[in-house]
Design an enzyme around this catalytic site. Structure first.
Site, mmCIF file in Angstrom:
data_model
loop_
_atom_site.group_PDB
_atom_site.id
_atom_site.type_symbol
_atom_site.label_atom_id
_atom_site.label_comp_id
_atom_site.label_asym_id
_atom_site.label_seq_id
_atom_site.Cartn_x
_atom_site.Cartn_y
_atom_site.Cartn_z
ATOM 1 N N LYS A 1 -103.695 -49.899 36.835
ATOM 2 C CA LYS A 1 -104.986 -49.205 36.684
ATOM 3 C C LYS A 1 -104.952 -48.295 35.450
ATOM 4 C CE LYS A 1 -106.983 -45.429 37.887
ATOM 5 N NZ LYS A 1 -107.914 -45.227 36.753
ATOM 6 N N GLU B 1 -93.944 -39.751 36.000
ATOM 7 C CA GLU B 1 -93.760 -39.151 34.674
ATOM 8 C C GLU B 1 -94.931 -38.204 34.482
ATOM 9 O OE1 GLU B 1 -94.115 -38.047 31.408
ATOM 10 O OE2 GLU B 1 -94.507 -40.033 30.564
ATOM 11 N N CYS C 1 -97.360 -35.562 26.703
ATOM 12 C CA CYS C 1 -96.675 -34.850 27.787
ATOM 13 C C CYS C 1 -95.424 -34.143 27.282
ATOM 14 C CB CYS C 1 -96.335 -35.805 28.917
ATOM 15 S SG CYS C 1 -95.541 -37.295 28.334
ATOM 16 N N GLU D 1 -99.650 -26.308 30.809
ATOM 17 C CA GLU D 1 -99.787 -27.421 29.868
ATOM 18 C C GLU D 1 -101.233 -27.438 29.357
ATOM 19 O OE1 GLU D 1 -99.697 -31.491 31.466
ATOM 20 O OE2 GLU D 1 -98.303 -31.967 29.849
HETATM 21 P P1 NDP Z 1 -104.716 -37.564 36.005
HETATM 22 O O1 NDP Z 1 -103.352 -37.319 36.511
HETATM 23 O O2 NDP Z 1 -105.872 -37.280 36.891
HETATM 24 O O3 NDP Z 1 -104.873 -39.101 35.551
HETATM 25 C C1 NDP Z 1 -103.830 -40.018 35.354
HETATM 26 C C2 NDP Z 1 -104.162 -41.353 36.002
HETATM 27 O O4 NDP Z 1 -104.170 -41.219 37.425
HETATM 28 C C3 NDP Z 1 -105.537 -41.882 35.643
HETATM 29 O O5 NDP Z 1 -105.500 -43.292 35.589
HETATM 30 C C4 NDP Z 1 -106.366 -41.409 36.823
HETATM 31 O O6 NDP Z 1 -107.550 -42.131 36.981
HETATM 32 C C5 NDP Z 1 -105.418 -41.643 37.969
HETATM 33 N N1 NDP Z 1 -105.689 -40.864 39.174
HETATM 34 C C6 NDP Z 1 -106.469 -39.754 39.312
HETATM 35 N N2 NDP Z 1 -106.440 -39.329 40.594
HETATM 36 C C7 NDP Z 1 -105.629 -40.172 41.270
HETATM 37 C C8 NDP Z 1 -105.193 -40.242 42.627
HETATM 38 N N3 NDP Z 1 -105.562 -39.343 43.532
HETATM 39 N N4 NDP Z 1 -104.347 -41.231 42.992
HETATM 40 C C9 NDP Z 1 -103.927 -42.133 42.076
HETATM 41 N N5 NDP Z 1 -104.329 -42.125 40.781
HETATM 42 C C10 NDP Z 1 -105.151 -41.151 40.377
HETATM 43 O O7 NDP Z 1 -104.881 -36.810 34.640
HETATM 44 P P2 NDP Z 1 -106.256 -36.293 34.000
HETATM 45 O O8 NDP Z 1 -106.799 -37.386 33.219
HETATM 46 O O9 NDP Z 1 -107.159 -35.692 35.018
HETATM 47 O O10 NDP Z 1 -105.718 -35.111 33.071
HETATM 48 C C11 NDP Z 1 -105.543 -33.809 33.626
HETATM 49 C C12 NDP Z 1 -104.362 -33.123 33.026
HETATM 50 O O11 NDP Z 1 -103.187 -33.865 33.312
HETATM 51 C C13 NDP Z 1 -104.395 -33.053 31.504
HETATM 52 O O12 NDP Z 1 -105.121 -31.967 31.064
HETATM 53 C C14 NDP Z 1 -102.938 -32.936 31.182
HETATM 54 O O13 NDP Z 1 -102.521 -31.609 31.292
HETATM 55 C C15 NDP Z 1 -102.264 -33.767 32.262
HETATM 56 N N6 NDP Z 1 -101.927 -35.142 31.824
HETATM 57 C C16 NDP Z 1 -100.628 -35.450 31.631
HETATM 58 C C17 NDP Z 1 -100.282 -36.696 31.171
HETATM 59 C C18 NDP Z 1 -98.877 -37.071 30.926
HETATM 60 O O14 NDP Z 1 -98.621 -37.972 30.146
HETATM 61 N N7 NDP Z 1 -97.923 -36.471 31.596
HETATM 62 C C19 NDP Z 1 -101.281 -37.693 30.840
HETATM 63 C C20 NDP Z 1 -102.642 -37.305 31.138
HETATM 64 C C21 NDP Z 1 -102.916 -36.059 31.595
HETATM 65 P P3 NDP Z 1 -108.866 -41.682 36.174
HETATM 66 O O15 NDP Z 1 -108.466 -41.246 34.832
HETATM 67 O O16 NDP Z 1 -109.640 -42.888 36.097
HETATM 68 O O17 NDP Z 1 -109.480 -40.618 36.990
#
Ligand code: NDP
Length: 492
Positions: free
Chosen positions: A197, A271, A305, A402
């Site tokens: 996904k 991660e 990240c 972050e």
């Molecule tokens: P999320 O953790 O919400 O998103 C990451 C992925 O998980 C997306 O595909 C998202 O779907 C999906 N997801 C969301 N909720 C669920 C759930 N309950 N169960 C399973 N999958 C889920 O990150 P955000 O996009 O909301 O970003 C928020 C913050 O997270 C950022 O500001 C940053 O600080 C951090 N972040 C860290 C990352 C890293 O590489 N470590 C990467 C991205 C964000 P969808 O996007 O479609 O909602």
């Protein structure tokens, strides 16, 4: 207009070295009006009936409609992956599997310009980065794991490695195709099938990858892509037909996933976020270190990240480093992601921009001193100027949380012990950087820093052969290298 917006609105400093626009053509990309789900090698309309637009963050223009998978759709994808696993994929010879992976790698290389343009269009990152980093590294991951596919017995001597079955994989929006490659390549090399996904705001390169899967003639169902929002991710995590969950994203969602898989026997790798310290000692080569600081925090708009978002500078060189850093920040070009001269592209989404603004306002309120070079931000789209905070106390939110944007917080230290203590003073533990000319100091710092990846005299360098992952709230499990195969296998 807020104070920050006013500052960002100032006209650019006149310069003898202004760049003429050098836009990459977007003609190479053909977008469909609407994308369905990729299940069992076919495009399938979602049972949910839901679609939503994916928006270009640099122009706010809707690029295409993308299907939103519901529980039933996720179920069909998992079923297709199971069938492919049991009826062929797990039985073909490892050398055959390797051939498919090599094909995927070569096609990605051949079509890299098309992918790079699409990545920049959908996610806002500068074309220079998607062209020179995301795409070459994505292909390299498939090449690397193709090499392991028929050598698993050598990778794990005296253990009989077997695939797990169906892997459910969830990826974020900051490196859409690269994260797809980090997830899919080792899973397939180990003999699993996958349901992936992509993030809601950046699904397009994953959907173009489906075309590559077909071009490589992968058996139907080996790779399935279900688009949608967090609900689709949650359905995938809890589906009983999934044997392994791999997630990259926020720490909060990571914790939720860990709770959801507890007691199910599913394997899990997480991660998550980070708040890395980039540590500059007084014997470091300062000009290179400044380049490392810039690359550490402004690469991919800071949506990284492992970004070096906390700069720790030895007190004796503080003034010098800050002066050089501010001067260098003034040369960064913010703007059109498709322009080959752009250093900092668009912020990935409106929500992310709001989050950055909120944390930057908190930094100012708490008493940190803000610096942003004069730069004019485009009218349309979501943008944030490169920012540095000095006079930061360890307790400030900008030093603890972050930000995931182009915002650096600077702290100082006097001794190596103080540097270690401050660097480790975070709930995260993903990465760190050490700048010094002394090899012995690099090694001693590396032993004491609680971070999964430590760069020495460089920053944000990646290689498929090198494992990547965190400690503490940055998650667990490793991706990349031989270590990256293990979470996708069981041993007899
Ligand atoms: P999320 O953790 O919400 O998103 C990451 C992925 O998980 C997306 O595909 C998202 O779907 C999906 N997801 C969301 N909720 C669920 C759930 N309950 N169960 C399973 N999958 C889920 O990150 P955000 O996009 O909301 O970003 C928020 C913050 O997270 C950022 O500001 C940053 O600080 C951090 N972040 C860290 C990352 C890293 O590489 N470590 C990467 C991205 C964000 P969808 O996007 O479609 O909602």
């Amino acid at each position: 207009m807020t104070e920050i917006e006013k500052r960002q609105d100032r006209s650019p400093v006149p310069s003898a070295f202004d760049y003429a626009p050098a836009p990459e053509s977007r003609e190479i990309v053909t977008l469909e009006d609407r994308y369905d789900l990729f299940i069992g090698g076919e495009w399938v309309e979602p049972n949910s009936g839901e679609y939503a637009p994916t928006i270009s963050p640099s122009s706010e223009e809707p690029l295409a409609e993308v299907a939103y998978a519901g529980a039933e759709d996720v179920g069909s994808a998992v079923e297709a992956a199971r069938e492919a696993f049991e009826n062929g994929w797990s039985d073909i010879t490892p050398a055959e599997r390797a051939k498919y992976l090599y094909r995927l790698a070569r096609i990605l290389q051949e079509r890299s310009r098309e992918f790079a343009v699409l990545e920049s269009l959908d996610g806002g990152k500068p074309i220079r980065e998607s062209r020179d980093v995301d795409l070459p590294l994505s292909a390299a991951h498939f090449f690397y794991y193709a090499g392991w596919a028929d050598k698993l017995e050598y990778a794990f001597p005296n253990r009989k490695p077997k695939p797990l079955g169906v892997a459910g994989q969830i990826i974020p929006w900051n490196f859409p195709l690269l994260m797809l490659s980090w997830k899919i390549a080792p899973a397939l090399a180990a003999g699993n099938t996958v349901v992936l996904k992509p993030a809601e705001s950046t699904p397009l390169t994953a959907l173009l990858f489906c075309d590559v899967v077909r071009q490589a003639e992968l058996p139907p169902g080996v790779v399935n892509i279900v688009t949608g929002d967090g609900r689709a991710g949650a359905e995938l995590v809890k589906h009983p037909g999934v044997d392994k969950v791999a997630f990259t994203g926020s720490t909060d969602v990571g914790k939720e996933i860990q709770r959801a898989v507890a007691g199910t026997g599913k394997k899990l790798t997480l991660e998550l976020g980070g708040k890395a310290a980039n540590i500059i000692f007084d014997d470091a080569p300062l000009d290179q270190a400044v380049e490392g600081i810039i690359n550490g925090i402004y690469f991919n708009q800071g949506h990284v990240c492992c970004a070096g978002s906390r700069l720790l500078v030895q007190e004796s060189i503080y003034e010098q480093v800050i002066a050089k850093l501010k001067r260098r920040m003034g040369t960064l070009r913010v703007g059109d992601p498709l322009d080959k001269n752009t250093d900092i592209g668009a912020i990935n989404s409106k929500e992310q921009l709001e989050k950055i603004k909120e944390l930057v306002a908190a930094g100012e309120e708490e008493g940190a001193e803000i610096f942003q070079p004069p730069c004019r931000l485009p009218e349309k789209g979501w943008w944030f100027a490169p920012t540095v905070f000095t006079n930061v106390a360890q307790s400030y939110r900008v030093a603890q949380e972050e930000i995931f944007g182009p915002v650096l917080s600077v702290l100082t230290f006097r001794t190596p012990d103080e540097a270690v203590e401050k660097a480790n003073n975070t709930p995260y533990g993903l990465s760190a950087g050490v700048w010094t000319e002394k090899g012995s100091r690099i090694l001693s710092m590396a032993q004491r820093l609680r971070a999964g990846v430590i760069w020495a005299n460089t920053y944000n360098r990646f290689d498929p052969a090198s494992p990547f992952g965190g400690y503490k709230e940055s998650g667990f499990g490793r991706e990349g290298g031989r270590h990256g195969l293990e979470p996708y296998m069981r041993f007899e």
